[in-house]
Design an enzyme around this catalytic site. Structure first.
Site, mmCIF file in Angstrom:
data_model
loop_
_atom_site.group_PDB
_atom_site.id
_atom_site.type_symbol
_atom_site.label_atom_id
_atom_site.label_comp_id
_atom_site.label_asym_id
_atom_site.label_seq_id
_atom_site.Cartn_x
_atom_site.Cartn_y
_atom_site.Cartn_z
ATOM 1 N N SER A 125 -55.363 32.344 -26.123
ATOM 2 C CA SER A 125 -56.171 31.231 -26.046
ATOM 3 C C SER A 125 -57.841 31.887 -24.908
ATOM 4 O O SER A 125 -57.652 32.060 -23.899
ATOM 5 C CB SER A 125 -54.796 31.291 -24.501
ATOM 6 O OG SER A 125 -55.125 32.976 -24.241
ATOM 7 N N ASP B 155 -64.905 30.931 -18.745
ATOM 8 C CA ASP B 155 -64.035 29.317 -18.619
ATOM 9 C C ASP B 155 -64.565 28.974 -16.919
ATOM 10 O O ASP B 155 -65.176 30.366 -15.979
ATOM 11 C CB ASP B 155 -63.113 29.773 -18.515
ATOM 12 C CG ASP B 155 -62.548 30.703 -18.503
ATOM 13 O OD1 ASP B 155 -63.140 31.569 -17.660
ATOM 14 O OD2 ASP B 155 -61.239 31.233 -18.026
ATOM 15 N N GLU C 31 -55.674 37.583 -26.499
ATOM 16 C CA GLU C 31 -55.116 36.570 -26.837
ATOM 17 C C GLU C 31 -55.797 35.296 -27.386
ATOM 18 O O GLU C 31 -57.048 34.813 -27.235
ATOM 19 C CB GLU C 31 -54.912 35.824 -25.056
ATOM 20 C CG GLU C 31 -53.366 36.786 -24.414
ATOM 21 C CD GLU C 31 -53.059 35.809 -23.448
ATOM 22 O OE1 GLU C 31 -51.759 35.672 -23.555
ATOM 23 O OE2 GLU C 31 -53.540 36.247 -22.351
ATOM 24 N N ASP D 156 -63.046 30.589 -14.183
ATOM 25 C CA ASP D 156 -63.471 32.007 -13.345
ATOM 26 C C ASP D 156 -63.342 33.075 -14.070
ATOM 27 O O ASP D 156 -62.919 34.085 -13.641
ATOM 28 C CB ASP D 156 -61.366 32.344 -12.703
ATOM 29 C CG ASP D 156 -60.449 32.107 -13.878
ATOM 30 O OD1 ASP D 156 -60.577 31.619 -15.187
ATOM 31 O OD2 ASP D 156 -59.751 32.383 -13.741
ATOM 32 N N ASP E 95 -62.493 34.662 -16.992
ATOM 33 C CA ASP E 95 -61.976 35.189 -17.759
ATOM 34 C C ASP E 95 -61.555 35.071 -19.384
ATOM 35 O O ASP E 95 -61.776 36.152 -20.356
ATOM 36 C CB ASP E 95 -60.824 35.693 -17.461
ATOM 37 C CG ASP E 95 -59.857 34.440 -16.899
ATOM 38 O OD1 ASP E 95 -60.349 33.367 -17.726
ATOM 39 O OD2 ASP E 95 -58.822 34.560 -16.631
ATOM 40 N N THR F 210 -47.440 30.580 -15.910
ATOM 41 C CA THR F 210 -47.966 31.502 -16.635
ATOM 42 C C THR F 210 -49.148 32.429 -16.094
ATOM 43 O O THR F 210 -49.252 34.486 -16.018
ATOM 44 C CB THR F 210 -48.982 31.698 -18.005
ATOM 45 O OG1 THR F 210 -48.044 30.212 -18.951
ATOM 46 C CG2 THR F 210 -49.658 32.382 -18.955
ATOM 47 N N SER G 175 -58.574 28.689 -13.136
ATOM 48 C CA SER G 175 -58.517 29.152 -13.916
ATOM 49 C C SER G 175 -59.082 27.691 -15.719
ATOM 50 O O SER G 175 -60.837 26.687 -14.665
ATOM 51 C CB SER G 175 -58.109 29.675 -15.605
ATOM 52 O OG SER G 175 -58.444 30.386 -16.878
ATOM 53 N N LYS H 289 -58.635 39.659 -18.383
ATOM 54 C CA LYS H 289 -59.292 39.546 -19.148
ATOM 55 C C LYS H 289 -61.326 39.026 -19.213
ATOM 56 O O LYS H 289 -61.164 38.826 -17.690
ATOM 57 C CB LYS H 289 -58.628 38.024 -20.448
ATOM 58 C CG LYS H 289 -58.268 37.093 -19.495
ATOM 59 C CD LYS H 289 -57.775 36.231 -20.825
ATOM 60 C CE LYS H 289 -58.180 34.477 -20.635
ATOM 61 N NZ LYS H 289 -56.860 34.395 -19.282
HETATM 62 C C1 G16 Z 1 -53.915 31.905 -18.696
HETATM 63 C C2 G16 Z 1 -53.413 33.195 -18.567
HETATM 64 C C3 G16 Z 1 -52.929 34.001 -20.048
HETATM 65 C C4 G16 Z 1 -52.944 32.551 -21.382
HETATM 66 C C5 G16 Z 1 -53.138 31.618 -20.727
HETATM 67 C C6 G16 Z 1 -52.459 30.509 -21.645
HETATM 68 O O1 G16 Z 1 -54.757 31.668 -19.270
HETATM 69 O O2 G16 Z 1 -53.597 34.665 -18.309
HETATM 70 O O3 G16 Z 1 -52.827 35.107 -20.295
HETATM 71 O O4 G16 Z 1 -52.875 32.835 -23.034
HETATM 72 O O5 G16 Z 1 -53.217 31.100 -19.561
HETATM 73 O O6 G16 Z 1 -51.805 29.969 -20.897
HETATM 74 P P1 G16 Z 1 -50.100 28.979 -21.682
HETATM 75 O O7 G16 Z 1 -50.246 28.905 -23.100
HETATM 76 O O8 G16 Z 1 -49.035 28.954 -20.246
HETATM 77 O O9 G16 Z 1 -51.059 28.365 -21.191
HETATM 78 P P2 G16 Z 1 -56.283 31.565 -17.988
HETATM 79 O O10 G16 Z 1 -57.693 31.771 -18.581
HETATM 80 O O11 G16 Z 1 -55.929 30.274 -17.572
HETATM 81 O O12 G16 Z 1 -55.767 31.808 -17.034
#
Ligand code: G16
Length: 542
Positions: free
Chosen positions: A364, A276, A362, A278, A280, A17, A112, A375
């Site tokens: 998340s 978190d 999102e 990093d 974002d 992702t 992250s 973000k």
């Molecule tokens: C990343 C992505 C986000 C996503 C999240 C969760 O966040 O940048 O867009 O919503 O992962 O993804 P998944 O449901 O596939 O685990 P981050 O904060 O980890 O960079």
């Protein structure tokens, strides 16, 4: 001197992702990081003499890979590297630096919200010149290259001094070590009314911000305490640690539990937040009320024009498909566009570049705007504070009034972490096989209206992304969504997203899990979660 080193491919370097995330020992294998970085460079055209931004969240192994990336950038022909002091740049700050200095792109080292340390997680992600995560066509090309790579180029020089700001030469390439906070803080001052927030914070309004021993510590200290005058000590755990103090730097109700307890207590501050690993993601908690990320997106969008950077209104709003539809109601009222994208911030970039949307979010814990292309946790905190300063209402009052106007989208996500991958894939396959037979079926009082596997047609570049999550929509606007996470590093993580719309304000005070109980039971009935995963309950509920 530049060396060309012979290497052999690894077969597991498919970006998820958000970039490539693996355990540190995986990254420590011979040439593992080098292969991936060379594959990034081999997938790009036209960067000779251009600027590359490099920074990371300071987690374990950050410094080692930063050195490698700089030396490889020099050997591959970049003209200049901008790197944060100490190798540090939060993800949104990196996005800002790429944009501000018109860099060709950036390498962001982060996993992250995943834990850090010698046996925990590390990650590498490439961001393009708009400051945002590389779109799928680029990550697909990088992955294809990792499967055939046979050599990489690296400057054979001593390590670069990352701890003093200023310019150095590495084999004819300039390396500039920059203050990681300054450009970002300046951008925040342009977007928000710092005077109004300062007055709020000097009027007895108390805030607490948990930096979770991660990268936002220095940013939050400078902005919240030094520039905005929050009481000293308002920013907790502000020293970034390579292992985040042994915690998950994930701002949710499980990993930021202490903050949640404090905000629910008798003598709670007025506003609590966390970010978190990093920087974002964000968590927003008012005195006595947790604001879900989906609601936060909707409430920020509804009030954004109160902040100077958004006073002209919003062009549109985008949310990932599993995010609740609360923002859709705001967009409808404002008469602006709403876009539903797959999970992953990379899908928002085109919409923002085309001027179609201003604010994105999102479920998340991610919210952001077109000020960067990532973000941005502190941005969300500052927009909340700006709104609170102008409205002079509490977070509770803002939320209640919002629900009164728009109705409430009860929302929760249940995660089943480190599930056996075959079992998780089997569950998703079985759901897919049921899609055509579900519509019209009754489960208690719930009747399935439609069921599908979400596909996204990007309105800007016309690319299509299939298989982005199984949606089961019930009559009346309730739904359950199933997908497998693309950010985990061991086994599979099944995410189940549950949502119910409640227009009646006399029913806005129900406990969330209670309000969703029938949908939670139906999700298990349809997907066979307990039976297939062997889990009796989720590992994390957000
Ligand atoms: C990343 C992505 C986000 C996503 C999240 C969760 O966040 O940048 O867009 O919503 O992962 O993804 P998944 O449901 O596939 O685990 P981050 O904060 O980890 O960079």
């Amino acid at each position: 001197m530049t060396k060309t080193v012979t290497t052999t491919p690894y077969n597991d370097q498919k970006p998820g992702t958000s970039g490539l995330r693996k355990k540190v020992p995986v990254f420590q294998q011979k040439n593992y990081a080098e292969n991936f970085i060379q594959s990034i460079f081999d997938s790009l055209d036209g960067f000779n003499g251009e600027t590359l931004v490099i920074g990371g969240d300071g987690r374990y192994y950050n410094r080692e890979v930063i050195q490698i990336a700089i030396k490889m950038a020099a050997a591959n022909g970049f003209g200049r590297v901008l790197v944060g002091r100490g190798g540090i740049l939060s993800t949104p700050a990196a996005s800002n630096v790429i944009r501000k200095y018109k860099a060709f792109g950036g390498i962001v080292l982060s996993a992250s919200h995943n834990p850090g340390g010698p046996t925990e997680d590390f990650g590498i992600k490439y961001n393009i010149g708009n400051g945002g995560p590389a779109p799928e066509k680029v990550t697909d090309a990088i992955y294809a290259r990792t499967k055939t790579i046979d050599s990489y180029k690296i400057a054979d020089v001593a390590d670069i001094n990352l701890d003093s700001e200023g310019s150095q030469d590495v084999e004819g390439m300039e390396v500039v070590v920059i203050d990681p906070v300054a450009d970002y803080a300046e951008l925040m001052e342009q977007l928000f009314d710092f005077g109004a927030i300062r007055r709020l914070l000097s009027s007895g309004f108390r805030i607490v911000f948990d930096a979770m021993s991660a990268v936002t510590g220095p940013y939050a200290k400078e902005i919240l305490e030094n520039r905005l005058g929050a009481a000293k000590g308002s920013v907790l755990n502000f020293i970034p640690l390579p292992d985040f103090g042994g915690h998950h730097p994930d701002p949710n109700l499980v990993h930021a539990r202490a903050l949640y307890e404090e905000m629910m207590g008798d003598n709670a501050p007025d506003f609590g937040a966390a970010s978190d690993g990093d920087g974002d993601r964000n968590l927003i908690i008012g005195k006595g009320i947790f604001v879900t990320p989906s609601d936060s997106l909707a409430m920020l969008a509804a009030n954004a024009q109160l902040a100077p950077g958004y006073s002209k209104g919003l062009a549109g709003i985008a949310r990932s498909m599993p995010t609740s539809a609360a923002a859709d109601r705001v967009a409808e009222k404002l008469g602006i566009g709403i876009y539903e994208t797959p999970t992953g911030w990379k899908f928002f970039g085109n919409l923002m570049d085309a001027g179609l949307v201003t604010i994105c979010g999102e479920e998340s814990a991610g919210t952001g705007s077109n000020h960067v292309r990532e973000k941005d946790g502190l941005w969300a905190v500052l927009l909340w504070l700006n709104i609170l300063a102008v409205r002079q209402d509490s977070v509770q009052e803002i939320a209640r009034q919002h629900w009164m106007i728009y109705g409430r989208n009860y929302y929760s996500r249940h995660d089943y972490e480190e599930v056996d991958s075959a079992a998780a894939n089997g569950l998703v396959d079985a759901l897919r096989a049921q899609l055509s037979t579900l519509p019209g079926k009754n489960f208690g009082a719930l009747k399935v209206a439609t069921a599908d596997d979400f596909s996204y047609n990007d309105p800007v570049d016309k690319s299509v992304s299939n298989n982005q999550g199984i949606r089961i929509l019930f009559e009346g606007g309730s739904r359950v969504v199933f997908r497998l996470s693309g950010t985990g590093t061991s086994g599979a993580t099944l995410r189940v997203y549950i949502e119910r719309y409640e227009p009646d304000s006399s029913r806005h005070d129900i406990d969330t899990q209670e309000a969703l109980a029938d949908l939670i039971a139906v999700a298990d009935e349809i997907a066979g979660i307990k039976e297939r995963t062997g889990r009796t309950e989720p590992s994390v509920i957000t």
